[in-house]
Design a protein around this motif. Structure first.
Motif, PDB file in Angstrom:
ATOM      1  N   ARG A  70      32.518  -4.977 -14.001  1.00  0.00           N
ATOM      2  CA  ARG A  70      32.472  -5.504 -12.636  1.00  0.00           C
ATOM      3  C   ARG A  70      31.882  -4.477 -11.657  1.00  0.00           C
ATOM      4  O   ARG A  70      31.506  -4.864 -10.552  1.00  0.00           O
ATOM      5  CB  ARG A  70      33.887  -5.909 -12.165  1.00  0.00           C
ATOM      6  CG  ARG A  70      34.497  -7.062 -12.980  1.00  0.00           C
ATOM      7  CD  ARG A  70      33.705  -8.344 -12.815  1.00  0.00           C
ATOM      8  NE  ARG A  70      34.294  -9.485 -13.520  1.00  0.00           N
ATOM      9  CZ  ARG A  70      34.028  -9.822 -14.775  1.00  0.00           C
ATOM     10  NH1 ARG A  70      33.170  -9.092 -15.492  1.00  0.00           N
ATOM     11  NH2 ARG A  70      34.600 -10.874 -15.334  1.00  0.00           N
ATOM     12  N   PHE A 120      26.235 -12.200 -12.164  1.00  0.00           N
ATOM     13  CA  PHE A 120      27.435 -11.537 -11.651  1.00  0.00           C
ATOM     14  C   PHE A 120      28.094 -12.331 -10.520  1.00  0.00           C
ATOM     15  O   PHE A 120      29.311 -12.252 -10.335  1.00  0.00           O
ATOM     16  CB  PHE A 120      27.114 -10.102 -11.238  1.00  0.00           C
ATOM     17  CG  PHE A 120      26.950  -9.213 -12.426  1.00  0.00           C
ATOM     18  CD1 PHE A 120      28.048  -8.828 -13.179  1.00  0.00           C
ATOM     19  CD2 PHE A 120      25.697  -8.802 -12.838  1.00  0.00           C
ATOM     20  CE1 PHE A 120      27.907  -8.035 -14.305  1.00  0.00           C
ATOM     21  CE2 PHE A 120      25.537  -8.003 -13.965  1.00  0.00           C
ATOM     22  CZ  PHE A 120      26.647  -7.622 -14.703  1.00  0.00           C
ATOM     23  N   ALA A 169      29.141  -8.996 -18.164  1.00  0.00           N
ATOM     24  CA  ALA A 169      30.310  -9.593 -17.517  1.00  0.00           C
ATOM     25  C   ALA A 169      31.336 -10.032 -18.551  1.00  0.00           C
ATOM     26  O   ALA A 169      32.552  -9.895 -18.343  1.00  0.00           O
ATOM     27  CB  ALA A 169      29.871 -10.772 -16.648  1.00  0.00           C
TER      28      ALA A 169
END
Length: 357
Positions: free
Chosen positions: A184, A227, A179
């Motif tokens: 993404r 995430f 990240a």
């Protein structure tokens, strides 16, 4: 049909007591060399093979072996790189204590498996990656022997120990690493999602807790947490469940992820073996790991360094050694132990900044 010779047959032939014949095998220091030789010569002539080793171990109150329970077939135990290192650690501890290892796979037929567990001549069981196989746990708990597992056991008693790692914390570090590099669009290649083998395919899990094995749940939880904190909800992660922990499974899973309309810029595999398969597929398609697609693994097996794979290093041999020691030298206070070993993220060129789309 001639009756099979017994210890009593040899005793009568030589003209000594049964205990004297038994001592010739189990306690030779109790006899003169000449008498022992005479007994063993008579046994060979009569075709007597010696006392039954299982029965002898039961009389001693010690079998001299640890049962290592695998929920997959036996070939996994002797081919998987991490399992081999774990067994090497166990062997190092058992060799110092004149103890053997008995590898016990669980066949699909439960009745056959339970009989194998009931009849195993062992002093304790190590449950390797099988803590969710409740029927097998019930069978070995019924024997009243000590247990050590590599995943936490539900309802564990004072003689049931756990040696493992913080799976979620380890994969959280991997997720934060990716990240932080701007990734993404994320793919996940996971083994241990289902209790039995299914073809490698995408899965729609409501959350990590739907995975069957505890280690898989832990690793998926860490990925989800990392995430989610980066603004990517669990539902946006593309998860492929593999048939097993095999390099070909990783190859197939990577192909499925890369063929998506929006392929991931990073793929997290829950083992190094699967990650190596992912790298194979990238190379076959002319894609560069760490440039076009970032890839991570887990375990830091020997091949990971050669493949420049970013991964989590966990102490496989220490885990095996400590597991064996807890069975062979149980805590004097009678309390169960939960040993959490350290892990380390090893950053290599297989990960890098997300490509600009």
């Amino acid at each position: 049909m001639t009756e099979r010779p017994t210890l009593q047959t040899v005793a009568a032939y030589v003209g000594v007591s049964r205990s004297t014949v038994s001592n010739a095998y189990a306690r030779p220091d109790q006899l003169s060399p000449a008498l022992r030789d005479r007994i063993l010569d008579a046994a060979r002539q009569l075709g007597y093979p010696g006392p039954n080793p299982t029965a002898r171990s039961l009389r001693r109150g010690r079998a001299g072996a640890i049962g290592v329970l695998f929920t997959s077939n036996l070939s996994y135990a002797v081919t998987d790189p991490f399992a081999l290192r774990f067994l090497r650690g166990m062997a190092a501890a058992t060799e110092q204590r004149d103890t053997s290892l008995l590898l016990i796979p669980l066949p699909a037929d439960r009745d056959v498996a339970v009989r194998a567990l009931d009849n195993a001549a062992v002093d304790g069981f190590c449950v390797y990656c099988g803590s969710d196989t409740h029927w097998a746990l019930a069978a070995i708990r019924a024997r009243g022997l000590p247990i050590v597992a590599t995943s936490p056991l539900d309802g564990a008693g004072p003689t049931e120990h756990h040696v493992g790692i913080d799976e979620a914390a380890a994969t959280t570090r991997l997720g934060e690493h990716l990240a932080g590099h701007g990734h993404r669009r994320i793919g996940v290649v996971a083994d241990g999602v289902f209790p039995t083998a299914r073809p490698t395919a995408p899965v729609d899990l409501a959350g990590p807790q739907q995975a069957h094995y505890a280690s898989t749940r832990g690793r998926l939880t860490g990925i989800r947490d990392a995430f989610t904190a980066a603004g990517v909800p669990w539902s946006h992660l593309a998860v492929v469940a593999t048939a097993g922990n095999d390099r070909r499974d990783g190859q197939h899973a990577a192909a499925l992820l890369l063929d998506r309309p929006q392929p991931p810029t990073a793929i997290l595999a829950l083992t190094d073996v699967l990650a190596l398969g992912v790298l194979d597929t990238l190379a076959a398609r002319g894609l560069r790991a760490g440039v076009d697609v970032s890839v991570t693994g887990f375990d830091d097996i020997d091949q990971a360094a050669a493949a420049d794979l970013t991964t989590i290093r966990q102490p496989a041999e220490d885990k095996g050694r400590i597991a064996a020691e807890l069975l062979l030298d149980p805590p004097a206070d009678g309390h169960r132990r939960q040993v959490v070993l350290p892990t380390e993220m090893i950053t290599r060129p297989s990960t890098g900044p997300a490509p600009r789309s």
